[in-house]
Each structure stands twice: as C-alpha cells, then as structure tokens.
Enzyme design. Structure first.
Site, PDB file in Angstrom:
ATOM      1  N   GLY A 102      -1.082  -9.371   6.287  1.00 54.38           N
ATOM      2  CA  GLY A 102      -0.566  -8.390   5.330  1.00 54.38           C
ATOM      3  C   GLY A 102       0.891  -8.651   5.001  1.00 54.38           C
ATOM      4  O   GLY A 102       1.674  -7.737   4.788  1.00 54.38           O
ATOM      5  N   ASP A 162      -2.633 -11.899   2.548  1.00 60.46           N
ATOM      6  CA  ASP A 162      -2.602 -10.608   1.850  1.00 60.46           C
ATOM      7  C   ASP A 162      -3.739 -10.601   0.839  1.00 60.46           C
ATOM      8  O   ASP A 162      -4.527 -11.556   0.773  1.00 60.46           O
ATOM      9  CB  ASP A 162      -1.237 -10.374   1.169  1.00 60.46           C
ATOM     10  CG  ASP A 162      -0.845  -8.892   1.213  1.00 60.46           C
ATOM     11  OD1 ASP A 162      -1.634  -8.067   0.705  1.00 60.46           O
ATOM     12  OD2 ASP A 162       0.221  -8.564   1.758  1.00 60.46           O
ATOM     13  N   ASP A 194      -8.475  -9.784   3.659  1.00 61.69           N
ATOM     14  CA  ASP A 194      -8.500  -8.335   3.862  1.00 61.69           C
ATOM     15  C   ASP A 194      -8.461  -8.086   5.362  1.00 61.69           C
ATOM     16  O   ASP A 194      -9.361  -8.489   6.094  1.00 61.69           O
ATOM     17  CB  ASP A 194      -9.786  -7.765   3.260  1.00 61.69           C
ATOM     18  CG  ASP A 194      -9.918  -6.252   3.469  1.00 61.69           C
ATOM     19  OD1 ASP A 194      -9.122  -5.672   4.242  1.00 61.69           O
ATOM     20  OD2 ASP A 194     -10.835  -5.659   2.875  1.00 61.69           O
ATOM     21  N   ARG A 228       3.931  -6.707  10.084  1.00 68.86           N
ATOM     22  CA  ARG A 228       5.175  -5.987   9.837  1.00 68.86           C
ATOM     23  C   ARG A 228       4.906  -4.800   8.919  1.00 68.86           C
ATOM     24  O   ARG A 228       4.498  -4.949   7.774  1.00 68.86           O
ATOM     25  CB  ARG A 228       6.223  -6.900   9.204  1.00 68.86           C
ATOM     26  CG  ARG A 228       7.544  -6.182   8.970  1.00 68.86           C
ATOM     27  CD  ARG A 228       8.584  -7.038   8.290  1.00 68.86           C
ATOM     28  NE  ARG A 228       9.832  -6.286   8.200  1.00 68.86           N
ATOM     29  CZ  ARG A 228      10.118  -5.424   7.225  1.00 68.86           C
ATOM     30  NH1 ARG A 228       9.233  -5.202   6.259  1.00 68.86           N
ATOM     31  NH2 ARG A 228      11.261  -4.758   7.216  1.00 68.86           N
ATOM     32  N   HIS A 267       1.512   1.541  10.225  1.00 67.70           N
ATOM     33  CA  HIS A 267       2.002   2.905   9.990  1.00 67.70           C
ATOM     34  C   HIS A 267       1.352   3.542   8.761  1.00 67.70           C
ATOM     35  O   HIS A 267       1.372   4.766   8.607  1.00 67.70           O
ATOM     36  CB  HIS A 267       3.535   2.912   9.867  1.00 67.70           C
ATOM     37  CG  HIS A 267       4.053   2.515   8.514  1.00 67.70           C
ATOM     38  ND1 HIS A 267       5.037   3.214   7.863  1.00 67.70           N
ATOM     39  CD2 HIS A 267       3.708   1.496   7.688  1.00 67.70           C
ATOM     40  CE1 HIS A 267       5.293   2.651   6.705  1.00 67.70           C
ATOM     41  NE2 HIS A 267       4.510   1.604   6.581  1.00 67.70           N
TER      42      HIS A 267
END
Length: 418
Positions: free
Chosen positions: A250, A273, A299, A315, A319
């Site tokens: 990602g 990504d 993915d 990174r 979250h």
C-alpha cells in the site's frame, strides 16, 4: 518592555491570584478539575471579571504559541463554520494589492458579498485571531488570515473538514446506536451524514473533485517535520538486509521505501498499490535506483504474491481499518512469510493518559475520532497493537513499539515465528 507573550503570562498569573483570593474569602477550595465553582459565583464581578480576563489571555497565548496552524485547526464547530465561509468567498485574499489592511467596503467589493455579510463573518472570526480589528471598521490581516490567503492546501483542509469530517463525526453516536460494535467501513457516521450505503471513499468517488480535495487536504498533515522519511530511515537497521527485499504494501508512490533504497543500494524495493495508483507512480521512479525499484498492482486484502521478502512495510495503512479488516490484511501476508521475516508498521501510537503532553494526546484522539467517523478505522495504543497481532496469528511476535523523539509516527517491528 515585556513581550506580548510575557504580558499575557503576567495577566494570567495576576488574575488567577485574584480569583483564588476571592475563593478563599468564600471558604471555597482552590480551582480544581475535580470540583466546579459554585454557580452563584459566576455572576459575581470579583470572580467573573478576572476569570474572563484570564481565559482571554490564555486563548491569545495559546494562539501565539501554536501559530496560525493552531489558530485555524483548533476551533469550535461554530467558529469553524465561519472560517469555512470566509474561505469559500475568498475574503482572506480580498485585501487591496500589497495591503495588510482593508475596510469592510473594500472586502465586500472584492469578495462579491454584501458589506453587512462580510462584516458579520469577519467579526465572528476575531475571537479566533483569524483577523483583527484594531481600528473600528478597518480589518487587519493576522498570520492565520495570511495563511488562508496564500496556502491553498490549508483552504482545501478547511473545506474538506467542514464538508466531510465534521458532519461524519457528529453522527458517530447515531452509528454506534444503529450498528453496535460494527467494524464495517460502510456503517459509520459518514454513511448516516451522507445517506449512503457506500464506504466513504467509494461515495466521494462519485463526485468529481471530491476525492482529490480530500487527498490534498490530508497531505497538509503529512508535510511537517514529524512525518519526514528520515525517522523511518534512521530508526530501523536497514543495513542488516544483505541483498534483501523490501515490500512496501500500500506504498502509493513509494516515497518512503524509495528513500531507503537510495541510501542502501543492497536493498531491492517492490512498491504495491492499486492499479491506477501504480500506473501514476511508475513515472516518478528515480533514475539512479530504477533497476532496484519495481511497482506492482496488488490488493492487500488478497494473498501476498511476493514470497520470502525480508521486510514487509506498511506505512499509515492499518489505521484506516477496523480490527476486523486490519487482521485480514495481516493474515493475507502469512502465506508469503519466511521464518524471521519482519513486518514494519509506521503508524500513530496513541499514548495512554499521563504518558505525554495533553495537547499531543488530544490531537491523536481527534484523529482517532475522524477515522472512526469516516471508515471505522482506529488509531491504536500499544495494548491495541499487541492485541491486533495476537488475534491475527500467535506466530506474530512483537519485537518493539517505539516512537522516535521528534517523529509524529511510531515504528512497530513484528517478526514472523512460523
């Protein structure tokens, strides 16, 4: 002569002494977070006058210390609504050329709004120090209004916060009530605020320019020194990778992993990504390390295709996701992991109460509220990070969870023991 900050400190000190002297005469204990001042004192001039003066001095001192960024980003909802309006109608840039002052008539003529509307909006921002009015009818720029006139990213952030984040956060309680304990990205305050069954980013994508505005606005927060690649570069033993492979999961344009590859020529980097992101990012590969940097469409909810890499970097990825989905992302790595492979996360680490300055804790709690409102994401404390890996698989072994001094993000190192 004392500086303005020094004058404010003196005002606060003197007024607090006056308040405490008054309370003493009334047989009331000193000011305390645990005990409120009796309501009948609020109208007493011996209490109300020094209290108001102290609070006003505190707010101005806070603005001086925090600067224009703090003045703009730390406002109540109603204050922020007026700041959105002055940005929408370009009032901060409606001053005459090369002038730091303007009358309300001049601002009205340049912004296209009627003078009473301009006056009402501008005066609503005076208490937030967005503008000042030292002379009646004459508006003076402050550092904050100068930033709003000259920094398009800050204006984007104001508009995005007012249209995307605030409406969503005000619906968090409704979302909890409607979908108890849900971790689904389309069962959030954003969904209720926007009357949609799509996830936040899927919904934004239906409106031209909206995803771009969100991305630009969020980039404002990653431009500070606390988000520099150097923290990740200097606080992990990258030199221990001998002809190693780093997979940036990602990784967008690979800004961080490419920085690592440029310093450590023995490391091969694969940036993963979504296809459209990868297609745009390929052209940004630096020529001096192009032979060691590959972009790959992937993915991260599907099985990791790069087997046996030394480090898998994520990174600011987890979250955005609830525990349910973060665990899925971690488990998708497992088939590719060799024994003692490392997973390195570069994420916020929310401190427990009392571990850090209250203002730093407050900022991270605000971020936690925002990601919860948008996607059911989560900013995690140490205990949450450990629990997340334990739930994902018992063979994940957390080696360290640390935040380098000066860095906004922490570094979480996990080893695969399978």
């Amino acid at each position: 002569m004392a500086s303005r900050a020094g004058q404010l400190v003196e005002t606060i000190s003197q007024r607090v002494l006056e308040i405490e002297d008054f309370l003493k005469t009334q047989g009331v204990p000193n000011l305390s977070i645990e005990q409120d001042i009796p309501l009948n004192f609020q109208g007493n001039p011996n209490f109300a006058s020094p209290k108001d003066a102290a609070l006003l001095a505190c707010k101005e001192l806070s603005t001086l210390l925090g600067g224009s960024f703090h003045a703009i980003t730390n406002q109540t909802a109603s204050e922020f609504a007026n700041t959105q309006a002055i940005c929408r109608f370009k009032i901060p840039s409606s001053f005459p050329p090369d002038r730091e002052q303007a009358t309300y008539d001049q601002l009205a003529a340049n912004s296209g709004l009627a003078e009473p509307e301009v006056r009402r909006l501008v005066r609503s921002t005076l208490s937030s120090y967005i503008f000042s009015e030292k002379e009646k009818g004459v508006v003076t720029r402050t550092a904050a209004s100068r930033m709003l006139a000259n920094n398009p990213l800050m204006v984007q952030w104001v508009e995005m916060t007012a249209t995307e984040i605030m409406p969503a956060t005000l619906k968090i309680a409704d979302a909890i009530e409607k979908w108890p304990e849900s971790g689904e990205p389309n069962q959030t305050g954003y969904n209720i605020a926007n009357s949609t069954e799509n996830s936040a980013f899927a919904h934004m994508a239906k409106f031209p320019g909206r995803p771009e505005q969100f991305a630009k606005a969020m980039s404002l927060f990653s431009m500070g020194p606390g988000y520099s690649p150097k923290w990740l570069l200097e606080n992990y033993p990258w030199d221990s990778l001998r002809n190693g492979t780093l997979v940036d999961v990602g990784g967008s344009k690979g800004e961080y992993s490419i920085t690592i590859a440029q310093k450590y020529p023995q490391i091969k980097v694969i940036v993963q990504d979504l296809p459209d992101v990868v297609d745009r990012a390929k052209s940004s590969t630096p020529a001096d390390s192009a032979d060691r940097i590959t972009f790959m469409a992937h993915d991260f909810f599907t099985e990791q295709p790069i087997k046996g890499a030394d480090v898998y970097l994520m990174r600011w990825i987890l979250h955005d996701w609830s525990d349910v989905y973060a665990i899925r992302i971690l488990r998708a790595l497992i088939p590719a992991l060799k024994k003692e492979a490392k997973i390195v996360l570069h994420e916020y680490i929310v401190p427990e109460p009392g571990e850090t300055l209250t203002l730093q804790d407050r900022t991270l709690r605000i971020f936690d509220t925002a990601v919860r409102a948008l996607t059911n994401g989560k900013e995690r404390e140490v205990i949450d990070w450990k629990a997340l890996f334990a739930e994902a698989d018992s063979r994940f072994h957390v080696l360290s969870i640390e935040k380098p001094t000066g860095s906004s993000l922490g570094i979480i190192v996990v080893q695969w023991e399978g």
